[in-house]
Design a protein around this motif. Structure first.
Motif, PDB file in Angstrom:
ATOM      1  N   GLY A 402      84.586  86.764  77.450  1.00 41.58           N
ATOM      2  CA  GLY A 402      85.637  86.224  76.599  1.00 41.58           C
ATOM      3  C   GLY A 402      85.424  84.799  76.172  1.00 41.58           C
ATOM      4  N   HIS A 403      84.206  84.268  76.303  1.00 39.19           N
ATOM      5  CA  HIS A 403      83.918  82.856  76.054  1.00 39.19           C
ATOM      6  C   HIS A 403      83.200  82.694  74.718  1.00 39.19           C
ATOM      7  CE1 HIS A 403      83.990  78.907  77.989  1.00 39.19           C
ATOM      8  NE2 HIS A 403      82.859  78.666  77.355  1.00 39.19           N
ATOM      9  N   PRO A 404      83.324  81.511  74.075  1.00 41.24           N
ATOM     10  CA  PRO A 404      82.557  81.258  72.852  1.00 41.24           C
ATOM     11  C   PRO A 404      81.066  81.498  73.091  1.00 41.24           C
ATOM     12  CG  PRO A 404      84.186  79.530  73.163  1.00 41.24           C
ATOM     13  CD  PRO A 404      84.221  80.378  74.394  1.00 41.24           C
ATOM     14  N   PRO A 405      80.351  82.069  72.114  1.00 43.78           N
ATOM     15  CA  PRO A 405      78.952  82.454  72.319  1.00 43.78           C
ATOM     16  C   PRO A 405      78.051  81.248  72.532  1.00 43.78           C
ATOM     17  CG  PRO A 405      79.533  82.625  70.008  1.00 43.78           C
ATOM     18  CD  PRO A 405      80.808  82.356  70.746  1.00 43.78           C
ATOM     19  N   PRO A 406      77.110  81.320  73.463  1.00 43.59           N
ATOM     20  CA  PRO A 406      76.112  80.248  73.588  1.00 43.59           C
ATOM     21  C   PRO A 406      75.307  80.121  72.302  1.00 43.59           C
ATOM     22  CG  PRO A 406      76.081  81.695  75.509  1.00 43.59           C
ATOM     23  CD  PRO A 406      76.923  82.365  74.481  1.00 43.59           C
ATOM     24  N   LEU A 407      74.821  78.928  72.032  1.00 41.51           N
ATOM     25  CA  LEU A 407      74.027  78.668  70.829  1.00 41.51           C
ATOM     26  C   LEU A 407      72.628  78.226  71.237  1.00 41.51           C
ATOM     27  CD1 LEU A 407      76.679  76.688  68.725  1.00 41.51           C
ATOM     28  CD2 LEU A 407      76.110  79.123  68.564  1.00 41.51           C
ATOM     29  N   ILE A 408      71.609  78.784  70.542  1.00 39.61           N
ATOM     30  CA  ILE A 408      70.220  78.439  70.796  1.00 39.61           C
ATOM     31  C   ILE A 408      69.736  77.566  69.649  1.00 39.61           C
ATOM     32  CG2 ILE A 408      67.908  79.296  71.267  1.00 39.61           C
ATOM     33  CD1 ILE A 408      70.024  80.094  73.357  1.00 39.61           C
ATOM     34  N   LEU A 409      69.252  76.378  69.971  1.00 38.41           N
ATOM     35  CA  LEU A 409      68.721  75.449  68.977  1.00 38.41           C
ATOM     36  C   LEU A 409      67.201  75.503  69.046  1.00 38.41           C
ATOM     37  CD1 LEU A 409      69.016  73.203  66.875  1.00 38.41           C
ATOM     38  CD2 LEU A 409      69.257  71.563  68.771  1.00 38.41           C
ATOM     39  N   ARG A 410      66.604  76.056  67.976  1.00 38.06           N
ATOM     40  CA  ARG A 410      65.151  76.194  67.918  1.00 38.06           C
ATOM     41  C   ARG A 410      64.512  74.898  67.424  1.00 38.06           C
ATOM     42  NH1 ARG A 410      64.234  80.366  71.235  1.00 38.06           N
ATOM     43  NH2 ARG A 410      65.361  82.265  70.600  1.00 38.06           N
ATOM     44  N   ASN A 411      63.193  74.823  67.604  1.00 41.85           N
ATOM     45  CA  ASN A 411      62.467  73.618  67.214  1.00 41.85           C
ATOM     46  C   ASN A 411      62.469  73.385  65.718  1.00 41.85           C
ATOM     47  OD1 ASN A 411      61.687  72.648  69.789  1.00 41.85           O
ATOM     48  ND2 ASN A 411      60.043  74.161  69.906  1.00 41.85           N
ATOM     49  N   ASP A 412      62.596  74.463  64.920  1.00 36.71           N
ATOM     50  CA  ASP A 412      62.598  74.305  63.466  1.00 36.71           C
ATOM     51  C   ASP A 412      63.996  74.037  62.918  1.00 36.71           C
ATOM     52  OD1 ASP A 412      63.791  76.739  63.852  1.00 36.71           O
ATOM     53  OD2 ASP A 412      62.305  77.911  62.750  1.00 36.71           O
ATOM     54  N   GLY A 413      65.001  73.853  63.776  1.00 39.39           N
ATOM     55  CA  GLY A 413      66.346  73.546  63.338  1.00 39.39           C
ATOM     56  C   GLY A 413      67.262  74.740  63.209  1.00 39.39           C
ATOM     57  N   ARG A 414      66.734  75.930  63.439  1.00 37.37           N
ATOM     58  CA  ARG A 414      67.603  77.103  63.380  1.00 37.37           C
ATOM     59  C   ARG A 414      68.545  77.112  64.584  1.00 37.37           C
ATOM     60  NH1 ARG A 414      64.902  81.540  64.426  1.00 37.37           N
ATOM     61  NH2 ARG A 414      62.990  80.420  65.024  1.00 37.37           N
ATOM     62  N   VAL A 415      69.758  77.588  64.323  1.00 38.11           N
ATOM     63  CA  VAL A 415      70.757  77.751  65.379  1.00 38.11           C
ATOM     64  C   VAL A 415      71.130  79.219  65.460  1.00 38.11           C
ATOM     65  CG1 VAL A 415      73.055  77.120  66.213  1.00 38.11           C
ATOM     66  CG2 VAL A 415      71.648  75.417  65.023  1.00 38.11           C
ATOM     67  N   GLU A 416      70.925  79.823  66.623  1.00 37.11           N
ATOM     68  CA  GLU A 416      71.139  81.256  66.805  1.00 37.11           C
ATOM     69  C   GLU A 416      72.245  81.496  67.830  1.00 37.11           C
ATOM     70  OE1 GLU A 416      67.412  82.689  68.143  1.00 37.11           O
ATOM     71  OE2 GLU A 416      66.352  82.226  66.249  1.00 37.11           O
ATOM     72  N   PRO A 417      73.355  82.123  67.438  1.00 35.36           N
ATOM     73  CA  PRO A 417      74.370  82.507  68.436  1.00 35.36           C
ATOM     74  C   PRO A 417      73.853  83.650  69.308  1.00 35.36           C
ATOM     75  CG  PRO A 417      75.275  82.470  66.210  1.00 35.36           C
ATOM     76  CD  PRO A 417      73.798  82.415  66.064  1.00 35.36           C
ATOM     77  N   VAL A 418      74.210  83.637  70.567  1.00 35.43           N
ATOM     78  CA  VAL A 418      73.854  84.705  71.497  1.00 35.43           C
ATOM     79  C   VAL A 418      75.052  85.635  71.604  1.00 35.43           C
ATOM     80  CG1 VAL A 418      73.135  85.287  73.835  1.00 35.43           C
ATOM     81  CG2 VAL A 418      72.293  83.185  72.758  1.00 35.43           C
ATOM     82  N   HIS A 419      74.853  86.895  71.187  1.00 35.90           N
ATOM     83  CA  HIS A 419      75.973  87.826  71.152  1.00 35.90           C
ATOM     84  C   HIS A 419      76.151  88.500  72.507  1.00 35.90           C
ATOM     85  CE1 HIS A 419      76.333  87.188  66.879  1.00 35.90           C
ATOM     86  NE2 HIS A 419      75.018  87.387  66.753  1.00 35.90           N
ATOM     87  N   ALA A 420      76.444  87.682  73.514  1.00 31.56           N
ATOM     88  CA  ALA A 420      76.714  88.198  74.854  1.00 31.56           C
ATOM     89  C   ALA A 420      78.220  88.265  75.024  1.00 31.56           C
ATOM     90  CB  ALA A 420      76.074  87.310  75.918  1.00 31.56           C
ATOM     91  N   VAL A 421      78.809  89.368  74.565  1.00 30.68           N
ATOM     92  CA  VAL A 421      80.269  89.480  74.558  1.00 30.68           C
ATOM     93  C   VAL A 421      80.763  90.113  75.850  1.00 30.68           C
ATOM     94  CG1 VAL A 421      80.373  89.595  72.064  1.00 30.68           C
ATOM     95  CG2 VAL A 421      80.118  91.705  73.379  1.00 30.68           C
ATOM     96  N   GLY A 422      82.059  89.957  76.116  1.00 28.13           N
ATOM     97  CA  GLY A 422      82.638  90.565  77.304  1.00 28.13           C
ATOM     98  C   GLY A 422      84.126  90.301  77.378  1.00 28.13           C
ATOM     99  N   THR A 423      84.774  90.918  78.376  1.00 30.11           N
ATOM    100  CA  THR A 423      86.217  90.817  78.577  1.00 30.11           C
ATOM    101  C   THR A 423      86.542  89.554  79.372  1.00 30.11           C
ATOM    102  OG1 THR A 423      86.241  93.228  78.718  1.00 30.11           O
ATOM    103  CG2 THR A 423      88.239  92.068  79.381  1.00 30.11           C
ATOM    104  N   LEU A 424      87.595  88.875  78.980  1.00 30.99           N
ATOM    105  CA  LEU A 424      88.023  87.728  79.788  1.00 30.99           C
ATOM    106  C   LEU A 424      88.488  88.218  81.164  1.00 30.99           C
ATOM    107  CD1 LEU A 424      91.363  87.821  79.643  1.00 30.99           C
ATOM    108  CD2 LEU A 424      90.967  86.741  77.443  1.00 30.99           C
ATOM    109  N   ILE A 425      88.521  87.319  82.122  1.00 30.18           N
ATOM    110  CA  ILE A 425      88.677  87.673  83.536  1.00 30.18           C
ATOM    111  C   ILE A 425      90.087  87.329  84.013  1.00 30.18           C
ATOM    112  CG2 ILE A 425      87.762  87.347  85.861  1.00 30.18           C
ATOM    113  CD1 ILE A 425      85.839  88.650  83.879  1.00 30.18           C
ATOM    114  N   GLY A 426      90.724  88.297  84.716  1.00 32.97           N
ATOM    115  CA  GLY A 426      91.992  88.024  85.372  1.00 32.97           C
ATOM    116  C   GLY A 426      93.192  88.689  84.757  1.00 32.97           C
TER     117      GLY A 426
END
Length: 523
Positions: A402-426
């Protein structure tokens, strides 16, 4: 009857100096036969001389003063007729005593006002102890000591000398060596003041006072149901005991001082407890990880707050030991309640670190604990990052709950979201999660962040979110930036976007694959 029973001595004397009348008060004052007797035989010389001067018209101010029977009287003449003068006498010693008593009471009142202001102006324990010793030495004695117990046989002693200099020490003493001190330190029931001979007091009490100590008093400083300490008064005068004024105001002073000291001590104890508990809630300093560069930043929502609902933790060894584990989370709510829930979740996750090879299992167990023992309305969003160095590259396993997706910053300036989705806890019993693997080349960074970054509300109109798109756009300009600089940059951008407005907690973690070939870990 009015003449006879008047409270002031009254005499009527003729021009020849013979007393013609004397009321009861006059007859009591001028012992012996008065009526029909020459004034000079029954009255003091100063009154006879004043009568002669009045009769001769020489007494200008019409008053005379002098001693009668051990007191000082002022005589006022009133001309009854041409041949007689009536004198009435006023005991000015009574007036003087009343003036002195009023002056003394005013001085005591001023002292108590000063003591009240000084003792109640601070919750600092050392300042209260110093103020008590200084005030007591200034008004109640030539020097004073305040004794408080810190631990068994360990005491704090604050001393104020005749010149107002204050010294402090912590030492081991036996209060039984000073008669009355042990009883005074018990606090309740309050022990009466104990006057002792200087010879009965040990050297740490007498000290160097700039003169011989004539008497010593030991009195309690009663607190709010707890012993606040004891006050030791050192006087040069040998007489033991308090004056009438001191008997009234000394108990008031010791009660005020004891109350101020006990409140300051309670505040100090609570502050120490809060500081100890706070240390467990504060975000940790990111430890060095072998072959990985990492930086973390945290800013609570309130300027006066130190903890909140966002958190991160870095575990150098997780699961089977091949990977390190980084956790970044955001609990519901703000302030102290959110901080307490944060501390609970961090403790649970620490216990689950050995299971870090299986992210989903960790999330399931955390979810079960929160559902069983947590507030039904409380929840947490999380991102788990397991990190492993493989030669020059860094492999990440990322799981979002349930958290905002991590972002990967590549050496060429590209920014890639990581689509690791899931249910919030509790909140729900059955949760889902997806774990994604990411490979970082040397110089590339994975950014974990809380929603306080993207939901920072501000901008030109003050009502626009900073947003993920704006974050990605800014990150494209940060390719190759060290993780410390990148984490600072992200937090600074969000804070600038908010300006002076309110914002949520902000947490940022930057994980970078080092450019150099060595496996040197950086904090």
């Amino acid at each position: 009857m009015v003449w006879e029973d008047a409270p002031y001595p009254m005499l009527t004397v003729d021009t020849a100096g013979i007393v013609e009348q004397a009321n009861k008060a006059a007859r009591l004052l001028l012992v012996g036969s008065v009526i029909g007797v020459p004034l000079e035989r029954v009255a003091p010389a100063w009154l006879s001389r004043a009568h002669r001067e009045v009769g001769a018209g020489l007494h200008v101010d019409q008053r005379a003063r002098g001693p009668v029977g051990g007191s000082v009287f002022e005589a006022h003449p009133v001309h009854a007729d041409r041949d007689r003068v009536t004198w009435w006498l006023v005991d000015v010693d009574d007036d003087q005593r009343a003036v002195e008593e009023l002056r003394a009471e005013r001085e005591w009142t001023a002292f108590m006002v000063e003591a009240s202001v000084e003792l109640q102006s601070s919750l600092n324990l050392e300042r209260c102890l110093e103020a008590t010793a200084r005030l007591a030495a200034r008004r109640l004695a030539d020097a004073a000591l305040v004794v408080t117990q810190l631990a068994p046989r360990q005491y704090a002693i604050v001393h104020c000398g005749p010149r107002g200099e204050v010294s402090r020490e912590r030492t081991s003493i036996d209060p039984r060596a000073v008669p009355g001190l042990a009883e005074a330190l018990q606090g309740f029931p309050p022990a009466p003041t104990r006057w002792i001979e200087p010879a009965e007091a040990p050297s740490w009490v007498l000290r160097e006072q700039g003169g011989e100590v004539g008497s010593v008093a030991v009195t309690a400083l009663p607190g709010h149901g707890l012993p606040a300490g004891a006050l030791v008064l050192l006087r040069r005068t040998p007489q033991a005991g308090f004056s009438d004024g001191e008997k009234v105001f000394v108990p008031l002073f010791t009660a005020w001082a004891g109350a101020a000291i006990s409140v300051a001590r309670l505040y100090a104890e609570q502050a120490a407890i809060a500081e100890t508990l706070m240390a467990e809630l504060l975000p940790p300093v990111a430890p060095p990880l072998e072959g990985i560069e990492l930086a973390a930043r945290y800013r609570p929502a309130g300027d006066s707050e130190r903890v909140g609902g966002d958190f991160y933790d870095v575990h150098p060894v997780g699961g089977s030991g091949r990977e390190s584990l980084v956790v970044l989370g955001d609990v519901s709510g703000k302030g102290l309640d959110a901080a307490v829930l944060t501390g609970k979740i961090r403790n649970i996750l620490r216990a689950l670190v050995p299971l870090a090879d299986d992210h989903h299992r960790v999330l399931e167990l955390l979810n079960g604990v929160l559902l069983t023992h947590g507030d039904p309305t409380s929840f947490v969003t999380l991102v788990l990052a397991s990190i492993e160095r493989r030669e020059q590259q860094v492999v990440l396993r990322l799981t979002s709950a349930g958290h905002p997706p991590p972002l990967i910053l590549r050496n060429d300036g590209r920014v890639e979201p990581v689509h690791a989705v899931g249910t919030l806890i509790g909140l729900v019993e059955d949760i889902t999660s997806v774990t994604e693997s990411v490979l970082l080349e040397p110089g590339e960074t994975c950014l974990l962040y809380s929603d306080g970054i993207v939901e920072a509300r501000g901008g030109p109109l003050g009502d626009e979110f900073f947003g993920e798109d704006r974050l990605c756009e800014q990150l494209r300009q940060c390719a190759g930036m060290p993780p410390e600089a990148l984490a600072d940059r992200v937090q600074m951008l969000a804070c600038q976007w908010v300006g002076g407005g309110e914002h949520d907690d902000m947490a940022v973690v930057a994980i970078t694959a080092p450019r150099e070939p060595s496996h040197r870990g950086l904090p």
